[in-house]
Design a protein around this motif. Structure first.
Motif: not given
Length: 245
Positions: A49-52, A102-107, A234-245
């Motif tokens: 859905s995207g890059r981390t 996964a990437r293009y359909n994410a809203t 810093p990076a370590q505190g970040l989470f991709l939590y949810e992707v919506y469609y």
């Protein structure tokens, strides 16, 4: 040809990010593609859905891939979790429509940034939070976060190099939740620029520390100058939590 959708959770601590890179095999995408290719006995290319970035985690990364494999979704799930490293887990496997992307359909997407706000660091959250000693004013941080809501040009809050791509994004909500030493900041928007969440977080922390005022945010947004915004958390505190469609 089947289209398979995955829900993935991973600890990004030791990886060079999500995206497959030519000079290393140490990426989430490479690890998944390697296991799926062995499973299906065909070359698998997975779409996220995207890059981390390096060191960033995911609780709800979504991806899809095409395969001729006859394995059912449960067998794919079990195979992945048997052979993937323990810090990458496939939570769900579903049959997807042929055109699902996964990437293009994410809203929209939701990210979470976790801060450990205590003079004493934590042994258990050290890989999954940013340790910020000293008091933070949650009230000031919440006031500042309100200025980000809506459609804005976030160039000042991005490390994106390209000048050709749009830096306009819409943030629907920012929620700051404090529970004892732990502070979780949730960002929900239609999209995020490179390092945008981490720079906004760094700026909110500086406001919480009293180093700058909440009322500066509209001026920084309008000025579109990266150096006027806060540090990149810093990076370590970040989470991709949810992707919506």
């Amino acid at each position: 040809m089947r289209n398979i959708r995955l829900l993935i959770e991973y600890d990004g601590t030791k990886y060079n990010g999500w995206q497959r890179l030519g000079n290393t095999e140490n990426t989430i995408q490479h690890k998944l593609e390697n296991v799926l290719s062995l499973m299906s006995e065909e070359k698998i290319e997975i779409i996220g859905s995207g890059r981390t970035d390096a060191g960033v985690h995911a609780l709800g990364q979504v991806a899809n891939f095409h395969t001729r494999s006859a394995l059912n979704t449960r067998e794919i799930l079990d195979y992945c979790n048997q052979y993937l490293p323990q810090d990458i887990v496939v939570k769900r496997v579903q049959e997807a429509e042929e055109r699902f992307h996964a990437r293009y359909n994410a809203t929209s997407k939701k990210y979470m940034y976790r801060i450990w706000n205590s003079n004493i660091p934590t042994a258990f959250y050290r890989k999954y939070s940013y340790h910020v000693p000293g008091p933070l004013s949650i009230e000031k941080m919440r006031k500042a976060s309100s200025y980000f809501i809506g459609n804005h040009d976030f160039q000042a809050f991005s490390s994106m190099k390209s000048k050709k791509k749009s830096t306009e994004r819409e943030i629907y909500a920012i929620e700051i939740i404090k529970e004892r030493e732990r502070i979780d900041i949730f960002f929900h928007g239609n999209g995020f620029l490179h390092n945008m969440v981490r720079i906004i977080t760094g700026t909110l922390i500086e406001i919480g520390q009293g180093k700058r005022k909440a009322e500066e945010i509209p001026i920084i947004l309008e000025g579109r100058i990266r150096e006027k915004a806060g540090v990149t958390a810093p990076a370590q505190g970040l989470f991709l939590y949810e992707v919506y469609y």
